[in-house]
Design a protein around this motif. Structure first.
Motif, PDB file in Angstrom:
ATOM      1  N   PHE A  96     -50.616 -23.541 -21.351  1.00 45.06           N
ATOM      2  CA  PHE A  96     -50.273 -23.291 -19.941  1.00 45.06           C
ATOM      3  C   PHE A  96     -51.541 -23.275 -19.084  1.00 45.06           C
ATOM      4  CE2 PHE A  96     -49.708 -20.447 -16.339  1.00 45.06           C
ATOM      5  CZ  PHE A  96     -48.483 -20.826 -15.807  1.00 45.06           C
ATOM      6  N   VAL A  97     -52.562 -22.569 -19.549  1.00 46.42           N
ATOM      7  CA  VAL A  97     -53.825 -22.490 -18.802  1.00 46.42           C
ATOM      8  C   VAL A  97     -54.418 -23.880 -18.622  1.00 46.42           C
ATOM      9  CG1 VAL A  97     -56.194 -21.640 -18.878  1.00 46.42           C
ATOM     10  CG2 VAL A  97     -54.303 -20.132 -19.533  1.00 46.42           C
ATOM     11  N   GLU A  98     -54.431 -24.661 -19.696  1.00 39.42           N
ATOM     12  CA  GLU A  98     -55.007 -26.003 -19.629  1.00 39.42           C
ATOM     13  C   GLU A  98     -54.176 -26.922 -18.734  1.00 39.42           C
ATOM     14  OE1 GLU A  98     -56.291 -29.675 -22.635  1.00 39.42           O
ATOM     15  OE2 GLU A  98     -55.471 -27.811 -23.449  1.00 39.42           O
ATOM     16  N   ARG A  99     -52.857 -26.825 -18.863  1.00 41.10           N
ATOM     17  CA  ARG A  99     -51.973 -27.706 -18.098  1.00 41.10           C
ATOM     18  C   ARG A  99     -52.133 -27.498 -16.601  1.00 41.10           C
ATOM     19  NH1 ARG A  99     -45.387 -27.193 -17.739  1.00 41.10           N
ATOM     20  NH2 ARG A  99     -44.980 -29.192 -16.738  1.00 41.10           N
ATOM     21  N   TYR A 100     -52.342 -26.251 -16.188  1.00 44.86           N
ATOM     22  CA  TYR A 100     -52.375 -25.946 -14.760  1.00 44.86           C
ATOM     23  C   TYR A 100     -53.789 -25.717 -14.220  1.00 44.86           C
ATOM     24  CZ  TYR A 100     -47.324 -25.659 -14.757  1.00 44.86           C
ATOM     25  OH  TYR A 100     -45.993 -25.974 -14.843  1.00 44.86           O
ATOM     26  N   ALA A 101     -54.811 -26.039 -14.997  1.00 47.24           N
ATOM     27  CA  ALA A 101     -56.179 -25.768 -14.560  1.00 47.24           C
ATOM     28  C   ALA A 101     -56.512 -26.492 -13.254  1.00 47.24           C
ATOM     29  CB  ALA A 101     -57.170 -26.157 -15.654  1.00 47.24           C
ATOM     30  N   ARG A 102     -56.215 -27.777 -13.176  1.00 51.53           N
ATOM     31  CA  ARG A 102     -56.539 -28.531 -11.958  1.00 51.53           C
ATOM     32  C   ARG A 102     -55.668 -28.108 -10.782  1.00 51.53           C
ATOM     33  NH1 ARG A 102     -57.851 -34.854 -13.531  1.00 51.53           N
ATOM     34  NH2 ARG A 102     -59.651 -34.410 -14.869  1.00 51.53           N
ATOM     35  N   VAL A 103     -54.415 -27.801 -11.059  1.00 50.09           N
ATOM     36  CA  VAL A 103     -53.544 -27.321  -9.983  1.00 50.09           C
ATOM     37  C   VAL A 103     -54.058 -25.988  -9.450  1.00 50.09           C
ATOM     38  CG1 VAL A 103     -51.213 -26.527  -9.444  1.00 50.09           C
ATOM     39  CG2 VAL A 103     -51.533 -28.524 -10.901  1.00 50.09           C
ATOM     40  N   ARG A 104     -54.520 -25.129 -10.350  1.00 54.48           N
ATOM     41  CA  ARG A 104     -55.065 -23.835  -9.923  1.00 54.48           C
ATOM     42  C   ARG A 104     -56.267 -24.029  -8.996  1.00 54.48           C
ATOM     43  NH1 ARG A 104     -57.768 -19.303 -13.973  1.00 54.48           N
ATOM     44  NH2 ARG A 104     -57.632 -17.509 -12.553  1.00 54.48           N
ATOM     45  N   THR A 105     -57.168 -24.945  -9.374  1.00 56.76           N
ATOM     46  CA  THR A 105     -58.334 -25.227  -8.537  1.00 56.76           C
ATOM     47  C   THR A 105     -57.913 -25.779  -7.177  1.00 56.76           C
ATOM     48  OG1 THR A 105     -59.698 -25.670 -10.491  1.00 56.76           O
ATOM     49  CG2 THR A 105     -60.473 -26.548  -8.384  1.00 56.76           C
ATOM     50  N   ALA A 106     -56.959 -26.721  -7.184  1.00 55.48           N
ATOM     51  CA  ALA A 106     -56.487 -27.302  -5.927  1.00 55.48           C
ATOM     52  C   ALA A 106     -55.805 -26.251  -5.058  1.00 55.48           C
ATOM     53  CB  ALA A 106     -55.530 -28.451  -6.214  1.00 55.48           C
ATOM     54  N   ALA A 107     -55.071 -25.328  -5.696  1.00 54.87           N
ATOM     55  CA  ALA A 107     -54.416 -24.258  -4.941  1.00 54.87           C
ATOM     56  C   ALA A 107     -55.446 -23.354  -4.277  1.00 54.87           C
ATOM     57  CB  ALA A 107     -53.517 -23.452  -5.861  1.00 54.87           C
ATOM     58  N   ARG A 108     -56.485 -23.007  -5.017  1.00 58.58           N
ATOM     59  CA  ARG A 108     -57.539 -22.157  -4.457  1.00 58.58           C
ATOM     60  C   ARG A 108     -58.266 -22.858  -3.303  1.00 58.58           C
ATOM     61  NH1 ARG A 108     -60.633 -19.885  -9.882  1.00 58.58           N
ATOM     62  NH2 ARG A 108     -59.506 -17.907 -10.079  1.00 58.58           N
ATOM     63  N   ASP A 109     -58.477 -24.172  -3.463  1.00 58.70           N
ATOM     64  CA  ASP A 109     -59.225 -24.931  -2.456  1.00 58.70           C
ATOM     65  C   ASP A 109     -58.365 -25.356  -1.273  1.00 58.70           C
ATOM     66  OD1 ASP A 109     -61.369 -24.693  -4.139  1.00 58.70           O
ATOM     67  OD2 ASP A 109     -61.253 -26.743  -4.928  1.00 58.70           O
ATOM     68  N   GLY A 110     -57.050 -25.204  -1.388  1.00 55.35           N
ATOM     69  CA  GLY A 110     -56.157 -25.619  -0.311  1.00 55.35           C
ATOM     70  C   GLY A 110     -56.057 -27.124  -0.149  1.00 55.35           C
ATOM     71  N   THR A 111     -56.196 -27.872  -1.252  1.00 57.32           N
ATOM     72  CA  THR A 111     -56.209 -29.334  -1.161  1.00 57.32           C
ATOM     73  C   THR A 111     -54.891 -29.983  -1.569  1.00 57.32           C
ATOM     74  OG1 THR A 111     -57.234 -29.419  -3.368  1.00 57.32           O
ATOM     75  CG2 THR A 111     -58.698 -29.524  -1.463  1.00 57.32           C
ATOM     76  N   LEU A 112     -53.876 -29.184  -1.869  1.00 56.30           N
ATOM     77  CA  LEU A 112     -52.557 -29.748  -2.153  1.00 56.30           C
ATOM     78  C   LEU A 112     -51.746 -29.832  -0.865  1.00 56.30           C
ATOM     79  CD1 LEU A 112     -51.306 -28.099  -5.489  1.00 56.30           C
ATOM     80  CD2 LEU A 112     -51.739 -30.520  -5.085  1.00 56.30           C
ATOM     81  N   ASP A 113     -51.089 -30.956  -0.634  1.00 56.90           N
ATOM     82  CA  ASP A 113     -50.220 -31.047   0.533  1.00 56.90           C
ATOM     83  C   ASP A 113     -48.939 -30.253   0.273  1.00 56.90           C
ATOM     84  OD1 ASP A 113     -48.541 -32.573  -1.082  1.00 56.90           O
ATOM     85  OD2 ASP A 113     -49.193 -34.481  -0.223  1.00 56.90           O
ATOM     86  N   PRO A 114     -48.133 -29.976   1.303  1.00 54.79           N
ATOM     87  CA  PRO A 114     -46.940 -29.137   1.108  1.00 54.79           C
ATOM     88  C   PRO A 114     -45.980 -29.663   0.051  1.00 54.79           C
ATOM     89  CG  PRO A 114     -47.452 -29.258   3.429  1.00 54.79           C
ATOM     90  CD  PRO A 114     -48.383 -30.221   2.747  1.00 54.79           C
ATOM     91  N   ALA A 115     -45.786 -30.988  -0.029  1.00 50.33           N
ATOM     92  CA  ALA A 115     -44.881 -31.535  -1.043  1.00 50.33           C
ATOM     93  C   ALA A 115     -45.411 -31.250  -2.441  1.00 50.33           C
ATOM     94  CB  ALA A 115     -44.699 -33.039  -0.831  1.00 50.33           C
ATOM     95  N   GLY A 116     -46.707 -31.455  -2.645  1.00 53.07           N
ATOM     96  CA  GLY A 116     -47.304 -31.151  -3.944  1.00 53.07           C
ATOM     97  C   GLY A 116     -47.285 -29.670  -4.240  1.00 53.07           C
ATOM     98  N   ALA A 117     -47.466 -28.850  -3.208  1.00 48.77           N
ATOM     99  CA  ALA A 117     -47.443 -27.406  -3.395  1.00 48.77           C
ATOM    100  C   ALA A 117     -46.071 -26.931  -3.862  1.00 48.77           C
ATOM    101  CB  ALA A 117     -47.815 -26.706  -2.080  1.00 48.77           C
ATOM    102  N   LEU A 118     -45.016 -27.491  -3.292  1.00 46.01           N
ATOM    103  CA  LEU A 118     -43.664 -27.097  -3.685  1.00 46.01           C
ATOM    104  C   LEU A 118     -43.408 -27.411  -5.146  1.00 46.01           C
ATOM    105  CD1 LEU A 118     -40.753 -26.180  -3.175  1.00 46.01           C
ATOM    106  CD2 LEU A 118     -40.258 -28.494  -2.341  1.00 46.01           C
ATOM    107  N   VAL A 119     -43.732 -28.622  -5.566  1.00 41.95           N
ATOM    108  CA  VAL A 119     -43.481 -29.023  -6.951  1.00 41.95           C
ATOM    109  C   VAL A 119     -44.363 -28.222  -7.902  1.00 41.95           C
ATOM    110  CG1 VAL A 119     -43.581 -30.926  -8.603  1.00 41.95           C
ATOM    111  CG2 VAL A 119     -42.697 -31.321  -6.308  1.00 41.95           C
ATOM    112  N   ALA A 120     -45.645 -28.052  -7.561  1.00 40.23           N
ATOM    113  CA  ALA A 120     -46.564 -27.338  -8.443  1.00 40.23           C
ATOM    114  C   ALA A 120     -46.161 -25.873  -8.606  1.00 40.23           C
ATOM    115  CB  ALA A 120     -47.988 -27.430  -7.900  1.00 40.23           C
ATOM    116  N   ARG A 121     -45.817 -25.211  -7.494  1.00 38.50           N
ATOM    117  CA  ARG A 121     -45.463 -23.796  -7.560  1.00 38.50           C
ATOM    118  C   ARG A 121     -44.174 -23.589  -8.334  1.00 38.50           C
ATOM    119  NH1 ARG A 121     -42.912 -19.601  -4.235  1.00 38.50           N
ATOM    120  NH2 ARG A 121     -44.266 -17.758  -4.120  1.00 38.50           N
ATOM    121  N   THR A 122     -43.203 -24.454  -8.105  1.00 40.10           N
ATOM    122  CA  THR A 122     -41.932 -24.325  -8.816  1.00 40.10           C
ATOM    123  C   THR A 122     -42.118 -24.614 -10.301  1.00 40.10           C
ATOM    124  OG1 THR A 122     -40.784 -25.029  -6.815  1.00 40.10           O
ATOM    125  CG2 THR A 122     -39.531 -25.083  -8.860  1.00 40.10           C
ATOM    126  N   SER A 123     -42.937 -25.605 -10.621  1.00 40.68           N
ATOM    127  CA  SER A 123     -43.219 -25.924 -12.010  1.00 40.68           C
ATOM    128  C   SER A 123     -43.900 -24.758 -12.708  1.00 40.68           C
ATOM    129  CB  SER A 123     -44.103 -27.171 -12.091  1.00 40.68           C
ATOM    130  OG  SER A 123     -44.484 -27.441 -13.421  1.00 40.68           O
TER     131      SER A 123
END
Length: 307
Positions: free
Chosen positions: A207-234
């Motif tokens: 889980f940590v490895e799978r979401y490592a890049r998403v976690r970084t993008a979330a912290r940096d605010g670089t995910l657009d709203p569509a990506g944020a919805l899918v990533a957060r729900t996933s």
């Protein structure tokens, strides 16, 4: 992900992977709709699930299944149909969300108490034996031996009720519920040996490895709203499984290092940072079919890391 990497280069895990549209819809409704008064048009549901790659036919099927389960109900007799979450579903969602968001925050208070369920079923009752095992598994029990099942804690009532319900009409069936303590709790023949803790630790690390890049993008605010919805729900769809399968054993029974804390922090970073953009995306896709969407769509959030 480096600071120069574009947001579209982040591979967002798709929430539908490993999940049925029905399960996915239950996750989305539990996360973003917190009132049984909201009128939810079917067209809005179809548009929302399309964000996750779910077809219209599968979306309608998911709606139908949730109606049969009593999580949602139709409102009025109009066409196309309008749905609402049932009050019971709202109460259950709130309870489950509190559980998911606080799970793993603190080590359990440990008294050394275990509940043991033992049963004997005539050889002709193979199907019944499977039903008992399924029921005990759902209650958090694990097989110590073939017909001896255990779970940490002291609340024996659910197991007693389950076995009584399943076995009291079965001729020749016997069962017992006991409160027990183990002389060698952490030894090779103790209760921890009944759990596949190595597999659970591996799942947390994955889980940590799978979401490592998403976690970084979330912290940096670089995910657009569509990506944020899918990533957060996933992330929620994946994390909620741990809350159901992890027996939450005390630290002295766990292999070290135990990766749950890192997995929890990964989940909370994603869940907290992406709540507002995910909500905004849902409002955007639902509003053309549901003009009041912005008045009803919300999102849950953990109050603090120490909850």
């Amino acid at each position: 992900m480096s600071v120069h990497q574009r947001a579209d280069d982040v591979r967002v895990p798709r929430a539908q992977v490993g999940s049925s549209p029905q399960h996915l819809l239950a996750t989305v409704l539990g996360e973003y709709l917190d009132s049984s008064d909201a009128h939810l048009p079917s067209a809005a549901v179809i548009a929302i699930l399309r964000e996750f790659g779910v077809s219209e036919a599968s979306a309608r099927s998911a709606l139908s299944r949730l109606v049969k389960r009593g999580l949602i109900a139709t409102r009025g007799n109009g066409r196309p149909p309008v749905y609402h979450l049932t009050p019971g579903a709202i109460a259950r969602h709130r309870s489950r969300m509190r559980h998911f968001l606080t799970f793993g925050a603190h080590p359990p208070r440990w008294t050394g108490d275990w509940v043991q369920a033992s049963f004997s079923i005539p050889s002709s009752g193979q199907a019944l034996r499977h039903a008992v095992r399924r029921s005990l598994s759902a209650l958090g029990f694990v097989g110590l031996y073939d017909s001896v099942w255990i779970r940490p804690g002291s609340d024996a009532t659910p197991a007693r009720e389950a076995l009584d319900d399943l076995l009291h009409h079965e001729a020749g069936a016997r069962w017992s519920i006991m409160h027990v303590r183990f002389d060698e709790e952490s030894g090779p023949h103790g209760p921890a040996s009944a759990y596949d803790l190595a597999a659970l630790a591996s799942a947390y690390s994955d889980f940590v490895e799978r979401y490592a890049r998403v976690r970084t993008a979330a912290r940096d605010g670089t995910l657009d709203p569509a990506g944020a919805l899918v990533a957060r729900t996933s992330a929620m769809d994946s994390w909620r499984r741990f809350a159901d399968i992890d027996p939450d054993l005390p630290e002295h029974l766990l292999p070290q290092p135990w990766p749950r804390r890192q997995a929890r922090e990964t989940f909370l970073d994603i869940h907290s940072a992406l709540g507002s953009p995910a909500q905004a995306r849902l409002v955007e896709v639902a509003t053309p079919h549901w003009p009041d969407a912005a008045s009803w769509i919300t999102h849950f959030q953990a109050s603090s890391r120490s909850d």
